[in-house]
Design an enzyme around this catalytic site. Structure first.
Site, PDB file in Angstrom:
ATOM      1  N   CYS A 130     -32.558  48.061 -32.817  1.00  0.00           N
ATOM      2  CA  CYS A 130     -31.698  48.597 -31.755  1.00  0.00           C
ATOM      3  C   CYS A 130     -31.512  47.590 -30.622  1.00  0.00           C
ATOM      4  CB  CYS A 130     -32.279  49.897 -31.222  1.00  0.00           C
ATOM      5  SG  CYS A 130     -32.392  51.209 -32.466  1.00  0.00           S
ATOM      6  N   CYS A 181     -36.846  48.698 -30.263  1.00  0.00           N
ATOM      7  CA  CYS A 181     -37.207  48.084 -31.545  1.00  0.00           C
ATOM      8  C   CYS A 181     -36.276  46.911 -31.858  1.00  0.00           C
ATOM      9  CB  CYS A 181     -37.162  49.122 -32.663  1.00  0.00           C
ATOM     10  SG  CYS A 181     -35.505  49.412 -33.347  1.00  0.00           S
ATOM     11  N   ASP A 237     -52.251  59.108 -41.165  1.00  0.00           N
ATOM     12  CA  ASP A 237     -51.617  58.078 -41.987  1.00  0.00           C
ATOM     13  C   ASP A 237     -50.541  58.751 -42.810  1.00  0.00           C
ATOM     14  OD1 ASP A 237     -52.369  58.314 -45.096  1.00  0.00           O
ATOM     15  OD2 ASP A 237     -54.099  58.977 -43.924  1.00  0.00           O
ATOM     16  N   ASP A 289     -58.715  54.332 -48.303  1.00  0.00           N
ATOM     17  CA  ASP A 289     -58.943  55.658 -48.873  1.00  0.00           C
ATOM     18  C   ASP A 289     -59.856  55.542 -50.082  1.00  0.00           C
ATOM     19  OD1 ASP A 289     -57.338  54.626 -50.840  1.00  0.00           O
ATOM     20  OD2 ASP A 289     -55.654  55.954 -50.471  1.00  0.00           O
ATOM     21  N   HIS A 316     -37.579  49.925 -37.031  1.00  0.00           N
ATOM     22  CA  HIS A 316     -37.188  51.013 -36.123  1.00  0.00           C
ATOM     23  C   HIS A 316     -38.096  52.238 -36.303  1.00  0.00           C
ATOM     24  CE1 HIS A 316     -34.804  53.984 -33.970  1.00  0.00           C
ATOM     25  NE2 HIS A 316     -34.981  54.752 -35.031  1.00  0.00           N
ATOM     26  N   CYS A 335     -33.605  52.259 -27.419  1.00  0.00           N
ATOM     27  CA  CYS A 335     -34.780  52.010 -28.249  1.00  0.00           C
ATOM     28  C   CYS A 335     -35.116  50.519 -28.189  1.00  0.00           C
ATOM     29  CB  CYS A 335     -34.510  52.432 -29.689  1.00  0.00           C
ATOM     30  SG  CYS A 335     -35.815  51.982 -30.858  1.00  0.00           S
TER      31      CYS A 335
END
Length: 378
Positions: free
Chosen positions: A306, A303, A259, A60, A333, A301
């Protein structure tokens, strides 16, 4: 784009972020300018090499941080709270000294020394960081200011864009793209005019920034005005927006990339992203309701939290014990949740099924679930 504000996605290693499906990170020009300094990062091969990230980065401009020092966050403005200046870990505050045509003079939060950043400074720093996409330096127009100030500020942003492009054309890396930033506050004519001006500047892409309104309905309206004026061939990035409902609506409005600090920030407060037809999209694992739960954060899930077998009860215990492992697992997650959400939306666009997929997600379907992606390409 997950935020690597100071050269790291908080609590995670770069290879973990890449494994979740992310291709690009956002680095913060303002903070890296102050510490450790762009020259040091340049000596280490640029920001991607410095933080061992295998993909591209967007940096940025530093304009939003200037805005924050002078006016606080957008939420501070809307709720009429006093501005909260950026602080170092030792508590030292930064402050704007002057916003002038040349640029901005401010007091650094790292050491209290007066510093300067203008369009050329921002581009020089981003060239040293060797980001793949650099944002033009802008004045992030406050919300509670008169129309006359908004108009004057937006015109200054356009002049600064011309200076950024001129500097970059003469000195910038040939493999670095420059995106201009649309401003204009909540005024339709100013937003539309700014979008046309930025699109005509010759920049490689468009970012939509600034204060977008006092609620989500107004934000969507403001974004819609800007997108309506942009050519299809230029990528559109929405700065700082990343709530789940905002991602879905943003894609519907024609935004390409986003973002936001939300997924990682709320994770550090014990909040995990989950499907929610009521629209909150999160659950607080620090609350007593999770204390004896055998369930994972989200069934099915994939991830590491999980699929790794960690229960809500265990994460609750870690949070109450202030164990950093909890923050890592919930961050993994949340970023996985958002990555799968965006994958669903991309697949839906490719198949012409965006409306159905958006409706399923808003209705409580989990990202990646068969109910969302049935019939869609992998």
């Amino acid at each position: 784009m997950p935020l690597a504000t100071k050269g790291a996605v908080k609590t995670l290693e770069p290879h973990e972020v890449a494994a979740l499906g992310y291709d690009i990170l956002l680095g913060n020009t303002f903070h890296l300018f102050l510490e450790p300094g762009a020259e040091l990062i340049a000596r280490h091969g640029g920001l991607s090499a410095f933080m061992n990230w295998p993909g591209p980065v967007l940096t940025d401009s530093g304009g939003f941080q200037v805005f924050s020092m002078g006016h606080g966050t957008v939420a501070d403005e809307i709720k009429a709270r006093p501005p909260r200046a950026p602080q170092s870990e030792g508590g030292r505050e930064g402050a704007i000294l002057a916003i002038e045509e040349a640029g901005v003079r401010f007091r650094s939060y790292t050491d209290g020394v007066e510093r300067f950043m203008g369009p050329e400074t921002s581009m020089e720093v981003q060239a040293s960081l060797h980001s793949d996409i650099a944002l033009a330096f802008d004045e992030c127009t406050p919300f509670h200011v008169p129309r006359e100030y908004t108009e004057s500020s937006t015109e200054r942003t356009h002049r600064w864009l011309a200076r950024c492009l001129a500097w970059h054309g003469e000195h910038g890396p040939s493999d670095q793209l420059v995106f201009g930033i649309v401003q204009g506050g909540v005024y339709e004519d100013l937003r539309r005019a700014s979008a046309r001006e930025v699109a005509a500047s010759g920049c490689a892409g468009i970012a939509i920034g600034g204060s977008l309104g006092q609620d989500k309905a107004q934000m969507y309206e403001v974004v819609g005005w800007a997108v309506a004026e942009l050519p299809q061939e230029l990528p559109r990035h929405l700065l700082g927006i990343g709530d789940v409902d905002d991602l879905i609506r943003g894609v519907e409005l024609g935004i390409d990339t986003f973002d936001c600090a939300m997924p990682t920030r709320i994770a550090r407060h014990g909040m995990a992203l989950v499907p929610d037809p009521e629209g909150r999209w999160r659950t607080d694992l620090a609350k007593a309701s999770a204390r004896d739960s055998h369930e994972p954060i989200l069934e099915s899930c994939p991830c590491p939290a999980c699929a790794g077998g960690y229960s809500r009860a265990y994460l609750h215990h870690l949070l109450r014990s202030r164990e950093l492992t909890a923050l890592r697992l919930i961050t993994l997650h949340n970023l996985s949740f958002v990555a799968r959400l965006m994958a669903d939306l991309r697949a839906a666009l490719a198949a012409g099924e965006l409306a159905a997929t958006a409706a399923a997600l808003r209705g409580g379907a989990a990202p990646g679930a068969a109910s969302v992606t049935a019939g869609l390409p992998d």
